[in-house]
Design an enzyme around this catalytic site. Sequence first.
Site, PDB file in Angstrom:
ATOM      1  N   GLY A 212      15.721  39.298  56.356  1.00  0.00           N
ATOM      2  CA  GLY A 212      16.534  40.402  55.830  1.00  0.00           C
ATOM      3  C   GLY A 212      17.129  40.032  54.493  1.00  0.00           C
ATOM      4  N   ASN A 213      18.102  40.808  54.044  1.00  0.00           N
ATOM      5  CA  ASN A 213      18.783  40.503  52.775  1.00  0.00           C
ATOM      6  C   ASN A 213      20.210  41.039  52.842  1.00  0.00           C
ATOM      7  OD1 ASN A 213      18.792  43.316  51.667  1.00  0.00           O
ATOM      8  ND2 ASN A 213      16.582  43.017  51.933  1.00  0.00           N
TER       9      ASN A 213
END
Length: 412
Positions: free
Chosen positions: A211-212
Site C-alpha cells: 500500500g502507500n
Amino acid sequence: MTSLAGKRIVLGVSGGIAAYKAVEICRRLMDEGAHVIPVLTKGATRFVGRTTFDALASERVQMSLFDEDDPIPHTTLGQTADCVLVAPATARVIGAYAAGISSDLLTATLIATRAPVVVCPAMHTEMWEHPAVADNIATLVERGVHIVGPESGRLAGGDEGAGRLSSLADIVAAVSQALVVGDQRSDMAGLSVVVTAGGTREPIDPVRYIGNHSSGKQGYAFAEEAAGRGASVTVVTTVDRPGPLGATVVPGFTVVRVDTAEEMAAATAAAAKEADVVIMAAAVADFRPVDPAGVKLKKRDGVPAIELEPTPDILASLGASKPEGQILIGFAAETCDVADNAAAKLNGKGADYIVANDVTAENAGFAHDTNEVLVLASDGRVHSVGLRSKRQVAQAVLDLVVADRDGRANVR
Ligand code: PMT
C-alpha cells in the site's frame, strides 16, 4: 476570481514583524475597490502605527472590544464582513482562534463571523513547526479556514526558513478566492466528474498488502469542491471521506469503494465513459504480487520471495480512450525533479493536465491537510499553486478546468 469591488474586508493585523507588510495589503485591497476595515492587536501597533492604516483604509482602525462608539464592535464587524483576513497571523492569534478564545477585538471578530476567513501565518520557523501551531492550523483547515502560506525565505534576525508571510499577490488572490467560495459558484453545474482517491491495496496474503500513505484527502477535496460548484460527482476510492462526516451520503456525490488497482481500473473506466472531467488523484500501486497467498504466510516458513507484476495503468488507458471533449487530469507524486517527471507523465499518459506534488515537501503530499502543486497543461502552460489547503488546491485546478472548457466552447 471574484471582484473585490464593494466587498467589506476586515483586515486583522497581529503583532509580528510582517505587520509592516499589512500596510501594502491594505493599499492593494483598496486599489481593488474593497472596503477595508483595519483591526489591529496591541502587538501590531508595536510594529506599525495606526495612523498609517487610518490614512489608507476605508474606515479608521479599530482595536478595542470596549472603547469604540459601537457597544458591540466585534459582532458588528463579524456580521457585516464579506471576508476577514488576518495578515500577518501570529501563533497567539492562530491559537486563540483555534481554541475559540476571544481575548481582543480581532479574535472576538474571528469567532463572531460567518464570513470566509483567510489566515496568513508569519512567524519564526521554530514556532511555525511547533506541534501546537501545526495542530491549530490543522484545526482551522478542517473548519474551512483558508490558510495562505507561510513561505520559506529570509526571516527577521537574518535566519532562513519557513515562516515568512506569503506574497502580497497571493494573499489578495486568496481573499478573492475565498469570496468565490462564499458566493457559492455553480460553474460546474450539469457536469459529470469522476475523482479517484486514496491508495490502492495489493494483497500479499489475506492479512497483508502493498500500500502507500495516501489518505484520500486531496481526492475528496476535489470531489467536494466540484460537487459544491454544482457537478455530479463519482468518487472511486479505497477510503471513507476524511473528517467527521465520513461515509454520510451527500447529494450529487456517489462513492464507489474499491481496494485494488484492478478494481479501481474497472470502476473508473465504467464511470469515466460519460464523464466530462476525470481526476486521478488516487495513489495507485504500480506493482502487485503475481500470486497472493490464499492463507496467511507464516514466519516460520522463512522470508517469502514475492514475485511482482505491473498493475494496469489506469490513467494511461483513460488517456488512450478519452471521449471527445473530456478533460483528463492526472497527478504526479514525486520526490525529485518534479517538473521534469511530471512533464514525462503528461506526455506519456495522454492527460490534459498533470498536477505534480513534491511529496517530500513540508506540509505537502500524503496525508497532510495542505498541499503545494505545479499544474502542467498539455498546451505548455505551467501554473504554480503555493502551499494551501487541499480544498484550495482543488479550487485552483478546477478554475483552470472551467476556463479551459469555456475556451473550448467559444472556439466551437
Ligand atoms: O491522498 P492524500 O493523502 O491527500 O495525498 C494526495 C496524493 C499525494 C496521493 C495526491 O496528491 C497524488 O499525488 N496522487 C497521485 C499519486 C500517484 O500515484 O502518483 P504517480 O506519480 O505514481 O502516478 C501518476 C498518475 O498515474 C496518477 O494520477 C495516478 O493516479 C496514475 N496511476 C498510477 C499508477 C497506475 N497503475 N495507474 C494510474 O492510473
